[in-house]
Design an enzyme around this catalytic site. Sequence first.
Site, PDB file in Angstrom:
ATOM      1  N   SER A  12      -1.624  -8.441 -13.486  1.00 42.43           N
ATOM      2  CA  SER A  12      -2.277  -7.170 -13.182  1.00 42.43           C
ATOM      3  C   SER A  12      -1.896  -6.066 -14.169  1.00 42.43           C
ATOM      4  O   SER A  12      -2.226  -4.908 -13.964  1.00 42.43           O
ATOM      5  CB  SER A  12      -1.963  -6.734 -11.750  1.00 42.43           C
ATOM      6  OG  SER A  12      -0.580  -6.509 -11.596  1.00 42.43           O
ATOM      7  N   LEU A  14       0.348  -3.298 -16.037  1.00 47.16           N
ATOM      8  CA  LEU A  14       1.348  -2.375 -15.481  1.00 47.16           C
ATOM      9  C   LEU A  14       0.690  -1.483 -14.437  1.00 47.16           C
ATOM     10  O   LEU A  14       0.613  -0.267 -14.574  1.00 47.16           O
ATOM     11  CB  LEU A  14       2.002  -1.540 -16.590  1.00 47.16           C
ATOM     12  CG  LEU A  14       2.901  -2.304 -17.543  1.00 47.16           C
ATOM     13  CD1 LEU A  14       3.527  -1.366 -18.573  1.00 47.16           C
ATOM     14  CD2 LEU A  14       3.978  -3.083 -16.806  1.00 47.16           C
ATOM     15  N   HIS A  15       0.182  -2.134 -13.372  1.00 45.05           N
ATOM     16  CA  HIS A  15      -0.388  -1.388 -12.262  1.00 45.05           C
ATOM     17  C   HIS A  15       0.716  -1.064 -11.266  1.00 45.05           C
ATOM     18  O   HIS A  15       1.893  -1.237 -11.587  1.00 45.05           O
ATOM     19  CB  HIS A  15      -1.555  -2.154 -11.651  1.00 45.05           C
ATOM     20  CG  HIS A  15      -2.725  -2.210 -12.595  1.00 45.05           C
ATOM     21  ND1 HIS A  15      -3.545  -1.129 -12.822  1.00 45.05           N
ATOM     22  CD2 HIS A  15      -3.167  -3.194 -13.414  1.00 45.05           C
ATOM     23  CE1 HIS A  15      -4.460  -1.455 -13.733  1.00 45.05           C
ATOM     24  NE2 HIS A  15      -4.241  -2.698 -14.110  1.00 45.05           N
ATOM     25  N   LEU A  16       0.399  -0.615 -10.090  1.00 47.24           N
ATOM     26  CA  LEU A  16       1.376   0.023  -9.210  1.00 47.24           C
ATOM     27  C   LEU A  16       2.663  -0.770  -8.969  1.00 47.24           C
ATOM     28  O   LEU A  16       3.747  -0.264  -9.227  1.00 47.24           O
ATOM     29  CB  LEU A  16       0.734   0.390  -7.871  1.00 47.24           C
ATOM     30  CG  LEU A  16       1.596   1.270  -6.980  1.00 47.24           C
ATOM     31  CD1 LEU A  16       2.043   2.531  -7.694  1.00 47.24           C
ATOM     32  CD2 LEU A  16       0.861   1.614  -5.723  1.00 47.24           C
ATOM     33  N   ALA A  19       4.547  -1.482 -12.273  1.00 46.34           N
ATOM     34  CA  ALA A  19       4.966  -0.191 -12.836  1.00 46.34           C
ATOM     35  C   ALA A  19       6.181   0.337 -12.093  1.00 46.34           C
ATOM     36  O   ALA A  19       7.118   0.854 -12.710  1.00 46.34           O
ATOM     37  CB  ALA A  19       3.819   0.818 -12.770  1.00 46.34           C
TER      38      ALA A  19
END
Length: 88
Positions: A12, A14-16, A19
Amino acid sequence: MVKGKVVVSNPSGLHLRPASILCRDAMRFKSKISFKTGNTIANAKSVLSVLGACVQCGDEIELICQGTDENEALKFLIEEISNGLVEE
């Protein structure tokens, strides 16, 4: 200051969740930690800054660490990003 490049392997990007894992890991160190992707420089200790960089899976980022523990930070973060930033 030390720099190193790494390819983001998390599916995915560096999504939530990845991250937040990156930020948590970066906060372990005293050094200033940022990364560059394209023309964007993001603070690796700020979830909003990391999310704002819009890093996708397969993108190469350049980590930049500056401070007393910069070498340890760079080595650790490159390994974590290479391994996909998964929760333990």
